[in-house]
Design a protein around this motif. Structure first.
Motif, PDB file in Angstrom:
ATOM      1  N   UNK A 132       0.848  -1.185   0.000  1.00  0.00           N
ATOM      2  CA  UNK A 132       0.000   0.000   0.000  1.00  0.00           C
ATOM      3  C   UNK A 132       0.891   1.245   0.000  1.00  0.00           C
ATOM      4  N   UNK A 133       0.747   2.141  -0.981  1.00  0.00           N
ATOM      5  CA  UNK A 133       1.549   3.348  -0.999  1.00  0.00           C
ATOM      6  C   UNK A 133       1.159   4.263   0.131  1.00  0.00           C
ATOM      7  N   UNK A 134       2.030   5.238   0.396  1.00  0.00           N
ATOM      8  CA  UNK A 134       1.736   6.200   1.465  1.00  0.00           C
ATOM      9  C   UNK A 134       0.421   6.897   1.173  1.00  0.00           C
ATOM     10  N   UNK A 135      -0.328   7.185   2.224  1.00  0.00           N
ATOM     11  CA  UNK A 135      -1.625   7.827   2.060  1.00  0.00           C
ATOM     12  C   UNK A 135      -1.473   9.234   1.509  1.00  0.00           C
ATOM     13  N   UNK A 136      -2.319   9.572   0.577  1.00  0.00           N
ATOM     14  CA  UNK A 136      -2.333  10.914   0.034  1.00  0.00           C
ATOM     15  C   UNK A 136      -2.997  11.854   1.037  1.00  0.00           C
ATOM     16  N   UNK A 137      -2.826  13.157   0.888  1.00  0.00           N
ATOM     17  CA  UNK A 137      -3.511  14.100   1.770  1.00  0.00           C
ATOM     18  C   UNK A 137      -5.018  13.899   1.693  1.00  0.00           C
ATOM     19  N   UNK A 138      -5.697  14.317   2.735  1.00  0.00           N
ATOM     20  CA  UNK A 138      -7.131  14.070   2.821  1.00  0.00           C
ATOM     21  C   UNK A 138      -7.918  14.756   1.719  1.00  0.00           C
ATOM     22  N   UNK A 139      -7.311  15.760   1.095  1.00  0.00           N
ATOM     23  CA  UNK A 139      -8.012  16.395  -0.018  1.00  0.00           C
ATOM     24  C   UNK A 139      -8.233  15.400  -1.162  1.00  0.00           C
ATOM     25  N   UNK A 140      -7.494  14.290  -1.132  1.00  0.00           N
ATOM     26  CA  UNK A 140      -7.735  13.206  -2.086  1.00  0.00           C
ATOM     27  C   UNK A 140      -7.848  11.913  -1.291  1.00  0.00           C
ATOM     28  N   UNK A 141      -8.983  11.707  -0.629  1.00  0.00           N
ATOM     29  CA  UNK A 141      -9.131  10.568   0.281  1.00  0.00           C
ATOM     30  C   UNK A 141      -9.138   9.241  -0.462  1.00  0.00           C
ATOM     31  N   UNK A 142      -8.697   8.191   0.240  1.00  0.00           N
ATOM     32  CA  UNK A 142      -8.760   6.857  -0.311  1.00  0.00           C
ATOM     33  C   UNK A 142     -10.202   6.362  -0.381  1.00  0.00           C
ATOM     34  N   UNK A 143     -10.983   6.697   0.640  1.00  0.00           N
ATOM     35  CA  UNK A 143     -12.343   6.183   0.761  1.00  0.00           C
ATOM     36  C   UNK A 143     -13.281   7.327   1.116  1.00  0.00           C
ATOM     37  N   UNK A 144     -14.472   7.297   0.557  1.00  0.00           N
ATOM     38  CA  UNK A 144     -15.530   8.228   0.946  1.00  0.00           C
ATOM     39  C   UNK A 144     -16.601   7.430   1.678  1.00  0.00           C
ATOM     40  N   UNK A 145     -16.888   7.818   2.918  1.00  0.00           N
ATOM     41  CA  UNK A 145     -17.911   7.141   3.708  1.00  0.00           C
ATOM     42  C   UNK A 145     -19.180   7.991   3.652  1.00  0.00           C
ATOM     43  N   UNK A 146     -20.231   7.444   3.081  1.00  0.00           N
ATOM     44  CA  UNK A 146     -21.504   8.157   2.923  1.00  0.00           C
ATOM     45  C   UNK A 146     -22.495   7.602   3.937  1.00  0.00           C
ATOM     46  N   UNK A 147     -23.013   8.486   4.788  1.00  0.00           N
ATOM     47  CA  UNK A 147     -23.926   8.087   5.857  1.00  0.00           C
ATOM     48  C   UNK A 147     -25.265   8.809   5.664  1.00  0.00           C
ATOM     49  N   UNK A 148     -26.309   8.116   5.196  1.00  0.00           N
ATOM     50  CA  UNK A 148     -27.628   8.747   5.094  1.00  0.00           C
ATOM     51  C   UNK A 148     -28.281   8.807   6.473  1.00  0.00           C
ATOM     52  N   UNK A 149     -28.855   9.942   6.814  1.00  0.00           N
ATOM     53  CA  UNK A 149     -29.428  10.099   8.152  1.00  0.00           C
ATOM     54  C   UNK A 149     -30.789  10.782   8.094  1.00  0.00           C
ATOM     55  N   UNK A 150     -31.588  10.470   9.096  1.00  0.00           N
ATOM     56  CA  UNK A 150     -32.849  11.163   9.332  1.00  0.00           C
ATOM     57  C   UNK A 150     -33.150  11.034  10.820  1.00  0.00           C
ATOM     58  N   UNK A 151     -32.994  12.132  11.537  1.00  0.00           N
ATOM     59  CA  UNK A 151     -33.219  12.153  12.988  1.00  0.00           C
ATOM     60  C   UNK A 151     -32.387  11.087  13.703  1.00  0.00           C
ATOM     61  N   UNK A 152     -31.089  11.143  13.488  1.00  0.00           N
ATOM     62  CA  UNK A 152     -30.158  10.186  14.085  1.00  0.00           C
ATOM     63  C   UNK A 152     -29.205  10.873  15.070  1.00  0.00           C
ATOM     64  N   UNK A 153     -29.679  11.915  15.755  1.00  0.00           N
ATOM     65  CA  UNK A 153     -28.822  12.638  16.688  1.00  0.00           C
ATOM     66  C   UNK A 153     -28.337  11.760  17.827  1.00  0.00           C
ATOM     67  N   UNK A 154     -29.111  10.735  18.197  1.00  0.00           N
ATOM     68  CA  UNK A 154     -28.704   9.857  19.295  1.00  0.00           C
ATOM     69  C   UNK A 154     -27.618   8.886  18.858  1.00  0.00           C
ATOM     70  N   UNK A 155     -27.708   8.362  17.643  1.00  0.00           N
ATOM     71  CA  UNK A 155     -26.765   7.339  17.181  1.00  0.00           C
ATOM     72  C   UNK A 155     -25.510   7.922  16.556  1.00  0.00           C
ATOM     73  N   UNK A 156     -25.609   9.099  15.950  1.00  0.00           N
ATOM     74  CA  UNK A 156     -24.515   9.630  15.150  1.00  0.00           C
ATOM     75  C   UNK A 156     -23.238   9.908  15.946  1.00  0.00           C
TER      76      UNK A 156
END
Length: 232
Positions: free
Chosen positions: A1-25
């Motif tokens: 695995x090469x060295x991680x690039x700066x976060x401006x070019x992330x390896x992974x994008x985590x998408x979290x859909x939410x609706x009234x999840x203030x307790x779990x988030x």
């Protein structure tokens, strides 16, 4: 695995859909702390009336507003993603894998994949349910959103993302993806909340889920299935 690039070019994008999840988030975002060096976290709100958006903003997430509906929200988040792979994560689920191990699983650029699942409840029946869920998804190569689907961003865009349907969007996408390539199955489970089984009754919920899947296979519309799953 090469060295991680700066976060401006992330390896992974985590998408979290939410609706009234203030307790779990908050708990989920804390669990993702170690991921932040290599992943961008995109929270897609579908019109929450609690403190969900404030929690996301306070934790440095990219906050996206969208029309309500998991397919719509996940597609909206994917449009903002910059990572090579997009990981779709429910607010009541947490991956148990270390971020470095997950990145190593992406070394050969799998088209898509999902995780084994573990339910959070202590009831012994949950152990049977989760084992069957893992076996079923491996055998059919079809996963549900609880299993933290991940997909190569370019391929996701080429396929047009999730179908704009109110239910079964994860299964519909899995069917298209398995025609592209076999899934990469991550053995380290994603731990997902058992609250819907506990609230509705374990056996009743299992029966409902099987009924919905059968009806979908027989051709009943996702809109009709949504009404059965979320009765007024």
């Amino acid at each position: 695995m090469p060295a991680h690039e700066p976060l401006r070019r992330p390896w992974v994008s985590i998408v979290i859909p939410v609706l009234n999840e203030a307790a779990a988030l908050p708990g989920l975002l804390t669990a993702l702390t170690s991921w932040r060096t290599v992943a961008e976290i995109i929270v897609v709100d579908g019109g929450s009336t609690d403190q969900t958006t404030a929690v996301a903003a306070a934790n440095g997430c990219l906050l996206v507003h969208s029309a309500r509906g998991r397919a719509k929200q996940q597609n909206a988040g994917a449009l903002q993603a910059k990572g090579r792979h997009i990981l779709f994560l429910h607010a009541d689920s947490q991956p148990s894998i270390a971020v470095g191990d997950f990145l190593r699983a992406l070394d050969d650029d799998p088209v898509w994949g999902f995780f084994n699942v573990r339910l959070s409840g202590a009831d012994w029946r949950f152990r049977i349910i989760e084992r069957f869920m893992c076996w079923r998804s491996r055998w059919t190569r079809i996963a549900t959103g609880d299993q933290c689907l991940f997909v190569e961003r370019a391929r996701f865009a080429k396929l047009g993302g999730f179908a704009d349907i109110p239910l079964m969007e994860d299964i519909e996408l899995s069917k298209r993806l398995r025609q592209q390539a076999p899934p990469r199955v991550i053995a380290d489970p994603v731990v997902t909340s058992s609250r819907r089984w506990e609230q509705r009754g374990i056996l009743r919920t299992v029966a409902l889920m099987w009924s919905l899947r059968l009806r979908y296979w027989l051709g009943e519309s996702p809109a009709s299935l949504h009404q059965r799953y979320y009765p007024e």
